[in-house]
Design an enzyme around this catalytic site. Structure first.
Site, PDB file in Angstrom:
ATOM      1  N   TYR A  86      20.228 -16.367  20.184  1.00 28.10           N
ATOM      2  CA  TYR A  86      19.696 -15.350  19.274  1.00 28.10           C
ATOM      3  C   TYR A  86      18.951 -14.288  20.085  1.00 28.10           C
ATOM      4  O   TYR A  86      19.041 -13.098  19.787  1.00 28.10           O
ATOM      5  CB  TYR A  86      18.756 -15.992  18.248  1.00 28.10           C
ATOM      6  CG  TYR A  86      19.485 -16.948  17.317  1.00 28.10           C
ATOM      7  CD1 TYR A  86      20.134 -16.474  16.184  1.00 28.10           C
ATOM      8  CD2 TYR A  86      19.523 -18.312  17.579  1.00 28.10           C
ATOM      9  CE1 TYR A  86      20.813 -17.343  15.338  1.00 28.10           C
ATOM     10  CE2 TYR A  86      20.195 -19.183  16.735  1.00 28.10           C
ATOM     11  CZ  TYR A  86      20.838 -18.697  15.616  1.00 28.10           C
ATOM     12  OH  TYR A  86      21.520 -19.560  14.793  1.00 28.10           O
ATOM     13  N   ASN A 109      25.419 -13.113   7.180  1.00 26.40           N
ATOM     14  CA  ASN A 109      26.744 -12.642   7.586  1.00 26.40           C
ATOM     15  C   ASN A 109      27.758 -12.938   6.465  1.00 26.40           C
ATOM     16  O   ASN A 109      27.997 -14.091   6.139  1.00 26.40           O
ATOM     17  CB  ASN A 109      27.154 -13.354   8.879  1.00 26.40           C
ATOM     18  CG  ASN A 109      28.579 -13.077   9.298  1.00 26.40           C
ATOM     19  OD1 ASN A 109      29.223 -12.163   8.810  1.00 26.40           O
ATOM     20  ND2 ASN A 109      29.079 -13.891  10.211  1.00 26.40           N
ATOM     21  N   CYS A 117      29.207 -15.932  13.709  1.00 27.72           N
ATOM     22  CA  CYS A 117      27.801 -16.311  13.799  1.00 27.72           C
ATOM     23  C   CYS A 117      27.650 -17.761  14.271  1.00 27.72           C
ATOM     24  O   CYS A 117      26.592 -18.134  14.779  1.00 27.72           O
ATOM     25  CB  CYS A 117      27.091 -16.081  12.477  1.00 27.72           C
ATOM     26  SG  CYS A 117      27.863 -16.878  11.064  1.00 27.72           S
ATOM     27  N   HIS A 118      28.701 -18.562  14.154  1.00 29.24           N
ATOM     28  CA  HIS A 118      28.631 -19.948  14.631  1.00 29.24           C
ATOM     29  C   HIS A 118      28.489 -20.019  16.147  1.00 29.24           C
ATOM     30  O   HIS A 118      28.070 -21.040  16.685  1.00 29.24           O
ATOM     31  CB  HIS A 118      29.854 -20.756  14.173  1.00 29.24           C
ATOM     32  CG  HIS A 118      31.159 -20.269  14.702  1.00 29.24           C
ATOM     33  ND1 HIS A 118      31.838 -19.203  14.133  1.00 29.24           N
ATOM     34  CD2 HIS A 118      31.919 -20.692  15.740  1.00 29.24           C
ATOM     35  CE1 HIS A 118      32.956 -19.003  14.798  1.00 29.24           C
ATOM     36  NE2 HIS A 118      33.040 -19.892  15.787  1.00 29.24           N
ATOM     37  N   GLU A 146      36.582 -24.891  19.156  1.00 29.23           N
ATOM     38  CA  GLU A 146      36.799 -23.875  20.176  1.00 29.23           C
ATOM     39  C   GLU A 146      36.509 -24.384  21.591  1.00 29.23           C
ATOM     40  O   GLU A 146      36.598 -23.623  22.551  1.00 29.23           O
ATOM     41  CB  GLU A 146      35.910 -22.657  19.894  1.00 29.23           C
ATOM     42  CG  GLU A 146      36.260 -21.951  18.606  1.00 29.23           C
ATOM     43  CD  GLU A 146      35.399 -20.729  18.338  1.00 29.23           C
ATOM     44  OE1 GLU A 146      34.607 -20.317  19.226  1.00 29.23           O
ATOM     45  OE2 GLU A 146      35.516 -20.154  17.237  1.00 29.23           O
TER      46      GLU A 146
END
Length: 153
Positions: A86, A109, A117-118, A146
């Site tokens: 962040y 979001n 945002c993850h 991912e």
């Protein structure tokens, strides 16, 4: 148009308007399923099957403060499989003390997954909230999907 996609992590509902994606979030099972064969559906399907690492979908933010818009656009720059803190997002938008506000912007979001945002985590590698259903386990599952590092850049 409203569409639905059943991902391995749960139902996703999305909305397009004038060829732009304007909303995307995890939901409970929809009462009525709208399965569109559109670009969003195809890209989500490829993403969850491991065949897509970036999205070519045009997004449009219908609402949001100037600050939120800066954050959301910065999120679009985070590559697949990487995480940032962040604090890093706050620095990228030239507001280095606003890391808590960045978290709140991520929470608001409107276009999850596509606007990733993850991929934003605490600078201590801690998993913080996720805007989908506000479940950290969804965030962790997306990062695992991912093969993302949990060490922010």
């Amino acid at each position: 148009m409203i569409g639905h996609y059943q991902s391995p992590l749960g139902w996703i509902q999305y909305e397009t308007k004038n060829g732009h994606l304007i909303k995307l979030s995890f939901i409970d099972k929809p009462q009525e399923i709208h399965q569109l064969n559109d670009q969003v559906f195809e890209d989500l399907n490829a993403y969850f099957h491991g065949n897509k690492k970036s999205f070519d979908i045009d997004v449009e933010f219908e609402k949001g403060t100037d600050f939120q818009l800066k954050v959301w656009h910065a999120l679009l720059e985070i590559p697949y499989g990487e995480t940032v803190s962040y604090q890093t997002i706050a620095e990228r938008i030239s507001n280095p003390k606003a890391f808590r506000a960045v978290g709140q912007a991520c929470k608001k979001n409107p276009i999850g997954i596509i606007v990733p945002c993850h991929r934003v985590i605490g600078k201590d590698s801690g998993m913080k909230g996720y805007s989908g259903k506000d479940y950290i386990d969804l965030k962790v599952a997306l990062l695992k999907h991912e093969n993302a590092s949990i060490k922010p850049r």
